[in-house]
Design a protein around this motif. Structure first.
Motif, short mmCIF file in Angstrom:
data_model
loop_
_atom_site.label_atom_id
_atom_site.label_comp_id
_atom_site.label_asym_id
_atom_site.label_seq_id
_atom_site.Cartn_x
_atom_site.Cartn_y
_atom_site.Cartn_z
N LEU A 160 0.96 -1.07 0.03
CA LEU A 160 -0.15 -0.05 -0.20
C LEU A 160 0.75 1.31 -0.04
O LEU A 160 0.60 2.33 -0.57
N ARG A 161 2.18 1.16 0.87
CA ARG A 161 2.82 2.30 0.77
C ARG A 161 4.07 2.20 0.50
O ARG A 161 4.65 1.18 0.16
N PRO A 162 5.02 3.38 0.33
CA PRO A 162 6.33 3.24 0.04
C PRO A 162 7.25 2.24 0.48
O PRO A 162 7.94 1.66 -0.09
N GLY A 163 7.11 2.10 2.03
CA GLY A 163 8.06 1.06 2.76
C GLY A 163 8.02 -0.17 2.30
O GLY A 163 8.92 -0.78 1.97
N MET A 164 6.62 -0.66 1.87
CA MET A 164 6.65 -2.24 1.70
C MET A 164 6.79 -2.18 0.11
O MET A 164 7.19 -3.31 -0.32
N ALA A 165 6.54 -1.26 -0.58
CA ALA A 165 6.92 -1.34 -1.98
C ALA A 165 8.41 -1.60 -1.93
O ALA A 165 8.52 -2.08 -3.04
N ARG A 166 9.23 -0.97 -1.22
CA ARG A 166 10.69 -1.05 -1.63
C ARG A 166 10.90 -2.57 -1.16
O ARG A 166 11.85 -3.18 -1.69
N VAL A 167 10.40 -2.99 -0.28
CA VAL A 167 10.67 -4.41 0.30
C VAL A 167 10.20 -5.37 -0.86
O VAL A 167 10.91 -6.38 -1.25
N ALA A 168 9.07 -5.15 -1.56
CA ALA A 168 8.50 -5.94 -2.64
C ALA A 168 9.75 -5.76 -3.82
O ALA A 168 10.03 -6.69 -4.69
N GLY A 169 10.32 -4.75 -3.94
CA GLY A 169 11.38 -4.30 -4.95
C GLY A 169 12.54 -5.39 -4.62
O GLY A 169 13.29 -5.90 -5.64
N GLU A 170 12.95 -5.54 -3.37
CA GLU A 170 13.84 -6.46 -3.09
C GLU A 170 13.77 -7.71 -3.18
O GLU A 170 14.70 -8.61 -3.47
N LEU A 171 12.60 -8.15 -2.75
CA LEU A 171 12.38 -9.47 -2.77
C LEU A 171 11.17 -10.36 -3.36
O LEU A 171 11.13 -11.54 -3.72
#
Length: 320
Positions: A160-171
């Motif tokens: 939903l938000r940028p922090g989790m989007a970065r984790v999705a980008g990582e993994l």
């Protein structure tokens, strides 16, 4: 090219209720059948039952909630589902809301980002066939799955938000969003995903958007449909925060007003087939790889046949 999929628009009480939607995926160009977390017929079990009934179609879990399953069981269930259906599976996970975490764990995750990172790392390691040795803050695992050929499992992460989007980008293999307008995906989610992927030195994952939608009709009010589709989300703090970031001023204490603002902000899509095709083009231009058609509002107000008719009409329109 953006692909289109179908969400089961209700919580099944019997597995045979899934079969018309599995048949729709089997008989049309729809990419896969999706279901979110369900506390009645669990999606792992429902999709397995559909495969046993003869509808072996690609499926997506979007998303199942991490507090309910240890990552070892999650990996085993996802691979088992791929083996049962004979198709690749998208296994999406998410931490859930703080109140849900509290009710199952005794306390919410102090860092949902860390919890999600640990969870996906363990599941991915197990599905890749290795022995996982991780002692995490929230999840630990020392073991592996027995080797076996199986269709691929792509990991998804609810975003939903940028922090989790970065984790999705990582993994993750795909980020899975819900109720997110196209402009917010383009301007906020996708850049954060790209940032996470670049930091991890890996390609940008796919982006999957669950899009609530309804066809225009003489007896239909779009705000009523939006409320019937999303009332619980409009009262949830993490969804309210995301929608505010997207420029939609929802008020968790005034759900009818918030539903109207969802429609005005194009977080809920309403129109005739040509109008909807134009709105979907905004998602494609935003970088969305898969649009999942969510007709929950239609189902809740008008029933199964109306929801199925909308899905058929929309799938026909986007195929042209």
């Amino acid at each position: 090219m953006t692909k289109y999929s179908v969400l089961v628009p209700f919580l099944p009480r019997r597995p045979e209720q899934l079969l018309p939607y599995a048949a729709l995926v089997d008989w049309t160009h729809a990419e896969r059948l999706w279901q979110g977390q369900a506390m009645l017929v669990d999606p792992f079990h429902g999709f397995t039952a559909a495969a046993g009934a003869g509808f072996r179609v690609p499926v997506g879990l979007g998303v199942t909630l991490m507090p309910l399953r240890h990552p070892f069981e999650a990996a085993q269930q996802a691979r088992s589902l791929a083996m049962t259906t004979g198709h690749p599976v998208v296994a999406g996970f998410g931490p859930g809301g703080k109140s849900f975490q509290q009710s199952l764990r005794g306390a919410p995750y102090a860092s949902p980002l860390t919890a999600s990172r640990e969870y996906l790392t363990i599941v991915r390691g197990l599905l890749d066939g290795g022995t996982v040795r991780i002692e995490g803050e929230y999840f630990s695992c020392h073991g592996g799955l027995p080797p076996s050929p199986a269709p691929a499992v792509e990991l998804g992460l609810g975003v939903l938000r940028p922090g989790m989007a970065r984790v999705a980008g990582e993994l993750a293999g795909t980020a899975i969003t819900w109720l997110t307008p196209a402009a917010y995906l383009k301007d906020t989610v996708l850049p954060a995903m790209r940032e996470g992927a670049e930091a991890a030195g890996r390609p940008l994952p796919r982006l999957t958007a669950m899009v609530p939608v309804a066809l225009r009709g003489p007896d239909r009010d779009p705000a009523d449909l939006a409320q019937a589709s999303n009332a619980p989300h409009l009262a949830a703090p993490h969804y309210v925060d995301m929608l505010h970031r997207a420029g939609i001023a929802v008020d968790r204490h005034d759900i009818p007003l918030s539903a109207k603002r969802l429609v005005a902000g194009r977080a809920f899509l309403y129109g005739d087939p040509d109008e909807l095709a134009g709105m979907f083009a905004e998602f494609q231009e935003a970088g969305v790889d898969e649009i999942v058609l969510n007709t929950t509002g239609v189902f809740n107000l008008y029933g199964h046949q109306a929801a199925m008719a909308d899905l058929k009409a929309i799938l026909t329109a986007v195929a042209q």
